[in-house]
Design an enzyme around this catalytic site. Structure first.
Site, PDB file in Angstrom:
ATOM      1  N   LYS A  10       7.098 -54.042  46.972  1.00  0.00           N
ATOM      2  CA  LYS A  10       6.403 -54.282  45.704  1.00  0.00           C
ATOM      3  C   LYS A  10       5.835 -55.696  45.727  1.00  0.00           C
ATOM      4  CE  LYS A  10       6.892 -54.211  40.736  1.00  0.00           C
ATOM      5  NZ  LYS A  10       7.755 -53.936  39.592  1.00  0.00           N
ATOM      6  N   GLU A  59      14.565 -50.052  47.795  1.00  0.00           N
ATOM      7  CA  GLU A  59      14.950 -48.712  48.253  1.00  0.00           C
ATOM      8  C   GLU A  59      13.743 -47.775  48.117  1.00  0.00           C
ATOM      9  OE1 GLU A  59      17.819 -45.119  46.482  1.00  0.00           O
ATOM     10  OE2 GLU A  59      17.955 -47.149  45.676  1.00  0.00           O
ATOM     11  N   TYR A  60      13.477 -46.985  49.153  1.00  0.00           N
ATOM     12  CA  TYR A  60      12.395 -45.997  49.079  1.00  0.00           C
ATOM     13  C   TYR A  60      12.945 -44.724  48.436  1.00  0.00           C
ATOM     14  CZ  TYR A  60       9.131 -42.359  50.471  1.00  0.00           C
ATOM     15  OH  TYR A  60       8.267 -41.295  50.460  1.00  0.00           O
ATOM     16  N   VAL A  61      12.335 -44.301  47.350  1.00  0.00           N
ATOM     17  CA  VAL A  61      12.781 -43.096  46.643  1.00  0.00           C
ATOM     18  C   VAL A  61      11.839 -41.943  46.981  1.00  0.00           C
ATOM     19  CG1 VAL A  61      13.310 -42.064  44.401  1.00  0.00           C
ATOM     20  CG2 VAL A  61      13.726 -44.503  44.772  1.00  0.00           C
ATOM     21  N   ASP A 101      11.448 -52.109  29.359  1.00  0.00           N
ATOM     22  CA  ASP A 101      10.256 -51.286  29.626  1.00  0.00           C
ATOM     23  C   ASP A 101      10.683 -49.903  30.118  1.00  0.00           C
ATOM     24  OD1 ASP A 101       7.538 -50.788  29.646  1.00  0.00           O
ATOM     25  OD2 ASP A 101       7.242 -51.549  31.667  1.00  0.00           O
ATOM     26  N   LYS A 103      10.494 -46.234  30.335  1.00  0.00           N
ATOM     27  CA  LYS A 103       9.461 -45.229  30.076  1.00  0.00           C
ATOM     28  C   LYS A 103       9.444 -44.250  31.243  1.00  0.00           C
ATOM     29  CE  LYS A 103       5.895 -48.230  32.083  1.00  0.00           C
ATOM     30  NZ  LYS A 103       4.625 -48.945  31.870  1.00  0.00           N
ATOM     31  N   ASN A 106       8.704 -45.380  34.816  1.00  0.00           N
ATOM     32  CA  ASN A 106       9.663 -46.270  35.460  1.00  0.00           C
ATOM     33  C   ASN A 106      10.970 -45.561  35.831  1.00  0.00           C
ATOM     34  OD1 ASN A 106       8.083 -48.525  35.513  1.00  0.00           O
ATOM     35  ND2 ASN A 106       8.866 -49.390  33.611  1.00  0.00           N
ATOM     36  N   ASP A 119      11.985 -50.786  38.287  1.00  0.00           N
ATOM     37  CA  ASP A 119      11.065 -51.746  37.682  1.00  0.00           C
ATOM     38  C   ASP A 119      11.710 -52.555  36.566  1.00  0.00           C
ATOM     39  OD1 ASP A 119       8.958 -53.268  37.102  1.00  0.00           O
ATOM     40  OD2 ASP A 119       7.550 -51.676  36.643  1.00  0.00           O
TER      41      ASP A 119
END
Length: 273
Positions: A10, A59-61, A101, A103, A106, A119
């Site tokens: 990111k 971490e890759y989701v 945040d 939502k 996220n 996030d």
């Protein structure tokens, strides 16, 4: 590349790299999120730099955002997701971190049907330097608590309101407070009741309606004071709903008229002499 594993990177957007406040917020996100270790929170591995660009290695989701899955077709699954989201928020709140945040964009569901909340870019770490003005309305409008919109003090109960919006949206595919423009949405959140969920979900259990109503209270004092309270009620609701479903299944299997299986007539055999 050293460990040969997939990760997500990111980056801080290039046009604000020179902005010290944004860099500080970016580092705060990394520190806040890396302090959290929970199966329902997207993990942070490290912070890196590429030239003048900073990035977080995460971490890759492998999965989809909740936004891509809404509405959730089965109430049971929506409740299960809500429990996992609630447990992730509890972990953050117990460490003094308010997400700010929460939502659908996220939150991700991975290939094992496991929730990952991510996030924490707008997270407010307890004791950290305030990086936004008190009146700042950070966050995404439709999910924001009334006190957030009004520039008041934001705490864990603001996340609890946003969590209620996400649960409502999972169940109905709609936001509870809507309007044609920003001012109308803000007015609705601050002054109007959410649309009754029964309008979209006629068979909604009364306990679920109660949980939603309390999550979406305007006054933070009237909401759940801890996300744990909501999670406990949702777990009880999940157990009760499972019992009802099991009872219905058993009833159908023992009553052939409900399953459409024809009944066979019994014949009386002659008694041998």
């Amino acid at each position: 590349t050293k460990l040969d594993r997939d990760v997500a990177l990111k980056f801080l957007p290039h046009h604000i790299t020179a902005n010290e406040a944004e860099q500080a917020r970016f580092l705060q996100e990394a520190r806040a999120a890396s302090a959290l270790n929970h199966p329902n929170i997207c993990g942070i591995h490290s912070i890196g730099e590429d030239g003048d660009k900073q990035f977080i290695e995460m971490e890759y989701v492998d999965g989809k955002t909740l936004r891509q899955m809404i509405p959730i077709q089965k109430t049971q699954i929506a409740i299960d997701y809500a429990i996992q989201i609630g447990e992730a928020l509890h972990e953050a709140h117990s460490k003094g971190i308010v997400h700010r945040d929460v939502k659908a964009e996220n939150i991700m569901v991975n290939s094992r049907n496991q929730i990952k909340v991510m996030d924490f870019g707008l997270a407010k770490l307890k004791g950290s330097l305030k990086l936004t003005k008190t009146s700042s309305t950070v966050g995404t409008l439709g999910y924001m608590a009334p006190e957030q919109l009004q520039g008041g003090e934001v705490d864990a109960r603001s996340d609890i309101f946003s969590f209620g919006v996400v649960l409502y949206e999972m169940l109905t595919g709609r936001l509870p407070f809507r309007g044609e423009h920003e001012a109308a949405i803000m007015y609705s959140i601050v002054n109007e009741n959410s649309e009754p969920i029964q309008k979209y979900l006629p068979d909604a259990p009364s306990d679920l309606i109660h949980v939603l109503d309390r999550l979406l209270e305007k006054n933070p004092q009237d909401r759940y004071q801890s996300i744990v309270e909501a999670v406990i009620e949702l777990k009880r609701l999940k157990r009760d709903t499972s019992k009802v479903l099991r009872t219905q299944t058993v009833t159908q299997s023992v009553n052939p008229q409900l399953t459409g299986v024809p009944t066979s007539s019994t014949q009386q055999l002659p008694v041998p002499p």
